[in-house]
Design an enzyme around this catalytic site. Structure first.
Site, PDB file in Angstrom:
ATOM      1  N   ARG A 237      45.892 100.176 -97.868  1.00 26.98           N
ATOM      2  CA  ARG A 237      46.493  98.898 -97.482  1.00 26.98           C
ATOM      3  C   ARG A 237      47.643  98.524 -98.413  1.00 26.98           C
ATOM      4  O   ARG A 237      47.567  98.763 -99.612  1.00 26.98           O
ATOM      5  CB  ARG A 237      45.417  97.799 -97.508  1.00 26.98           C
TER       6      ARG A 237
ATOM      7  N   ARG B  84      45.296  87.619-104.869  1.00 27.07           N
ATOM      8  CA  ARG B  84      44.212  87.413-103.899  1.00 27.07           C
ATOM      9  C   ARG B  84      42.981  86.828-104.587  1.00 27.07           C
ATOM     10  O   ARG B  84      42.278  85.988-104.030  1.00 27.07           O
ATOM     11  CB  ARG B  84      43.876  88.734-103.186  1.00 27.07           C
TER      12      ARG B  84
ATOM     13  N   ARG C 169      40.109 102.017-102.534  1.00 21.67           N
ATOM     14  CA  ARG C 169      39.819 101.939-101.087  1.00 21.67           C
ATOM     15  C   ARG C 169      40.863 102.667-100.238  1.00 21.67           C
ATOM     16  O   ARG C 169      42.056 102.603-100.499  1.00 21.67           O
ATOM     17  CB  ARG C 169      39.794 100.472-100.664  1.00 21.67           C
TER      18      ARG C 169
ATOM     19  N   LYS D 185      32.522  92.780 -97.939  1.00 21.31           N
ATOM     20  CA  LYS D 185      32.307  92.070 -96.661  1.00 21.31           C
ATOM     21  C   LYS D 185      32.551  92.987 -95.470  1.00 21.31           C
ATOM     22  O   LYS D 185      31.729  93.076 -94.560  1.00 21.31           O
ATOM     23  CB  LYS D 185      33.273  90.874 -96.518  1.00 21.31           C
TER      24      LYS D 185
ATOM     25  N   ARG E 153      38.006  80.613 -94.825  1.00 22.16           N
ATOM     26  CA  ARG E 153      38.464  80.961 -96.161  1.00 22.16           C
ATOM     27  C   ARG E 153      38.974  79.748 -96.926  1.00 22.16           C
ATOM     28  O   ARG E 153      39.384  79.872 -98.072  1.00 22.16           O
ATOM     29  CB  ARG E 153      39.608  81.947 -96.001  1.00 22.16           C
TER      30      ARG E 153
HETATM   31  P1  AP5 Z   1      35.399  96.225 -98.503  1.00 24.51           P
HETATM   32  O1  AP5 Z   1      34.161  96.206 -97.711  1.00 24.51           O
HETATM   33  O2  AP5 Z   1      36.652  96.714 -97.842  1.00 24.51           O
HETATM   34  O3  AP5 Z   1      35.632  94.786 -99.184  1.00 24.51           O
HETATM   35  P2  AP5 Z   1      36.044  93.398 -98.547  1.00 24.51           P
HETATM   36  O4  AP5 Z   1      35.197  92.343 -99.175  1.00 24.51           O
HETATM   37  O5  AP5 Z   1      36.063  93.464 -97.050  1.00 24.51           O
HETATM   38  O6  AP5 Z   1      37.488  93.303 -99.167  1.00 24.51           O
HETATM   39  P3  AP5 Z   1      38.887  92.935 -98.531  1.00 24.51           P
HETATM   40  O7  AP5 Z   1      39.901  93.341 -99.589  1.00 24.51           O
HETATM   41  O8  AP5 Z   1      39.077  93.522 -97.168  1.00 24.51           O
HETATM   42  O9  AP5 Z   1      38.781  91.415 -98.452  1.00 24.51           O
HETATM   43  P4  AP5 Z   1      39.921  90.444 -98.401  1.00 24.51           P
HETATM   44  O10 AP5 Z   1      39.152  89.215 -98.164  1.00 24.51           O
HETATM   45  O11 AP5 Z   1      40.841  90.416 -99.555  1.00 24.51           O
HETATM   46  O12 AP5 Z   1      40.854  91.040 -97.239  1.00 24.51           O
HETATM   47  P5  AP5 Z   1      41.063  90.626 -95.735  1.00 24.51           P
HETATM   48  O13 AP5 Z   1      41.386  91.836 -94.970  1.00 24.51           O
HETATM   49  O14 AP5 Z   1      39.982  89.739 -95.262  1.00 24.51           O
HETATM   50  O15 AP5 Z   1      35.128  97.074 -99.829  1.00 24.51           O
HETATM   51  C1  AP5 Z   1      36.187  97.387-100.721  1.00 24.51           C
HETATM   52  C2  AP5 Z   1      36.008  98.853-101.219  1.00 24.51           C
HETATM   53  O16 AP5 Z   1      34.834  98.923-102.032  1.00 24.51           O
HETATM   54  C3  AP5 Z   1      35.819  99.876-100.095  1.00 24.51           C
HETATM   55  O17 AP5 Z   1      36.511 101.052-100.437  1.00 24.51           O
HETATM   56  C4  AP5 Z   1      34.299 100.139-100.063  1.00 24.51           C
HETATM   57  O18 AP5 Z   1      34.023 101.473 -99.694  1.00 24.51           O
HETATM   58  C5  AP5 Z   1      33.886  99.854-101.503  1.00 24.51           C
HETATM   59  N1  AP5 Z   1      32.576  99.198-101.592  1.00 24.51           N
HETATM   60  C6  AP5 Z   1      32.063  98.232-100.773  1.00 24.51           C
HETATM   61  N2  AP5 Z   1      30.817  97.855-101.203  1.00 24.51           N
HETATM   62  C7  AP5 Z   1      30.585  98.585-102.343  1.00 24.51           C
HETATM   63  C8  AP5 Z   1      29.471  98.657-103.245  1.00 24.51           C
HETATM   64  N3  AP5 Z   1      28.362  97.902-103.075  1.00 24.51           N
HETATM   65  N4  AP5 Z   1      29.572  99.522-104.293  1.00 24.51           N
HETATM   66  C9  AP5 Z   1      30.672 100.300-104.466  1.00 24.51           C
HETATM   67  N5  AP5 Z   1      31.753 100.286-103.630  1.00 24.51           N
HETATM   68  C10 AP5 Z   1      31.702  99.431-102.592  1.00 24.51           C
HETATM   69  O19 AP5 Z   1      42.365  89.698 -95.863  1.00 24.51           O
HETATM   70  C11 AP5 Z   1      43.627  90.247 -96.221  1.00 24.51           C
HETATM   71  C12 AP5 Z   1      44.662  89.139 -96.259  1.00 24.51           C
HETATM   72  O20 AP5 Z   1      44.783  88.538 -94.942  1.00 24.51           O
HETATM   73  C13 AP5 Z   1      44.342  87.946 -97.185  1.00 24.51           C
HETATM   74  O21 AP5 Z   1      44.750  88.202 -98.514  1.00 24.51           O
HETATM   75  C14 AP5 Z   1      45.157  86.835 -96.512  1.00 24.51           C
HETATM   76  O22 AP5 Z   1      46.527  86.953 -96.821  1.00 24.51           O
HETATM   77  C15 AP5 Z   1      44.987  87.129 -95.031  1.00 24.51           C
HETATM   78  N6  AP5 Z   1      43.830  86.439 -94.419  1.00 24.51           N
HETATM   79  C16 AP5 Z   1      42.718  87.040 -93.882  1.00 24.51           C
HETATM   80  N7  AP5 Z   1      41.861  86.110 -93.423  1.00 24.51           N
HETATM   81  C17 AP5 Z   1      42.432  84.909 -93.668  1.00 24.51           C
HETATM   82  C18 AP5 Z   1      42.008  83.562 -93.459  1.00 24.51           C
HETATM   83  N8  AP5 Z   1      40.823  83.285 -92.880  1.00 24.51           N
HETATM   84  N9  AP5 Z   1      42.831  82.563 -93.856  1.00 24.51           N
HETATM   85  C19 AP5 Z   1      44.033  82.828 -94.422  1.00 24.51           C
HETATM   86  N10 AP5 Z   1      44.489  84.075 -94.669  1.00 24.51           N
HETATM   87  C20 AP5 Z   1      43.686  85.111 -94.302  1.00 24.51           C
END
Ligand code: AP5
Length: 219
Positions: free
Chosen positions: A161, A172, A127, A13, A88
């Site tokens: 991270r 997660r 990552r 994402k 979410r």
């Molecule tokens: P990346 O693009 O970073 O993946 P992502 O889907 O953004 O993954 P996240 O881990 O950031 O999502 P998340 O939802 O767990 O975390 P968030 O920060 O939102 O890609 C991952 C890796 O793969 C990278 O190294 C990239 O280079 C590689 N890659 C990408 N595409 C690829 C492909 N096609 N092929 C190969 N490699 C690829 O949330 C973190 C925490 O915050 C949550 O756990 C929660 O505690 C809190 N939080 C955030 N939002 C909310 C909410 N709305 N409500 C409640 N809690 C929340």
């Protein structure tokens, strides 16, 4: 264009949202990044979020909804926005609908990036990002052009991270399946979901997402 990028942790994402931000000239709104900024600032929200994020749990809906309600009022959202990591939960999706109605806005499309659980774990464990500008990389799938130097800003320090460890990732994923996946049905009922296979290389996924958005823009 107002869109949501949905998908499990590691589905890509954030990677795709950053590319779309450049291509479409609309702002990426990542609740994960907003929360990490609160943690770094040591604010009250940051202190609450830190413990929950380290455990792989979601932050309470009320906190997230309030942050997003205020953020959507900022001027840079007027041309459109890409929601990354929000909503979410079903209560967040419901609150977003109410919030957008009140602001006389609507969602154009919800792009669901679909990947296997095993791929997510491999992606998350490799990552890292530039400590200076936040540009994202991967040990195997997205290396900087010059080893050890950020493509975007030339920075030479990189960070991983705190929540990217095996135990937290499992939590997660559990939170995703229990609390986030049901919002696909919520948006399906509204005819907004477009599914994209997220298992290919990054560039290929970008083209698939772009194609969905182009079709939506023409409809
Ligand atoms: P990346 O693009 O970073 O993946 P992502 O889907 O953004 O993954 P996240 O881990 O950031 O999502 P998340 O939802 O767990 O975390 P968030 O920060 O939102 O890609 C991952 C890796 O793969 C990278 O190294 C990239 O280079 C590689 N890659 C990408 N595409 C690829 C492909 N096609 N092929 C190969 N490699 C690829 O949330 C973190 C925490 O915050 C949550 O756990 C929660 O505690 C809190 N939080 C955030 N939002 C909310 C909410 N709305 N409500 C409640 N809690 C929340």
């Amino acid at each position: 264009m107002n869109l949501v990028l949905l998908g499990p942790p590691g589905s890509g994402k954030g990677t795709q949202a950053k590319r779309l931000q450049e291509r479409l000239g609309i702002v990426q709104l990542s609740t994960g990044e907003m929360l990490r900024a609160e943690v770094a600032a040591g604010s009250e929200i940051g202190r609450t979020a830190d413990t929950l994020m380290k455990a792989g749990h979601l932050v309470p809906d009320s906190i997230i909804i309030d942050i997003m309600d205020k953020r959507l009022d900022q001027a840079d959202c007027a041309p459109g926005f890409i929601l990354d990591g929000f909503p979410r939960t079903v209560p967040q999706a419901t609150a977003l609908e109410v919030m957008l109605d009140a602001k006389k806005l609507k969602l154009d499309v919800v792009v669901s990036i679909e990947v296997d659980d095993e791929a997510m774990i491999a992606r998350i464990s490799g990552r890292y990002s530039c400590a200076k500008c936040g540009a994202g990389y991967h040990d195997l799938f997205q290396l900087p052009k010059v080893s050890g130097v950020c493509d975007t800003c030339g920075g030479v320090e990189f960070v991983r991270r705190k929540d990217d460890n095996a135990e937290t990732v499992r939590e997660r994923l559990k939170a995703y399946h229990a609390q986030t996946k049901p919002i696909i049905a919520f948006y399906d009922e509204r005819g907004l979901v477009k599914r994209v296979d997220g298992m290919g290389p990054i560039d290929e996924v970008t083209e698939k997402v772009q194609s969905v958005i182009d079709k939506q823009a023409m409809s």
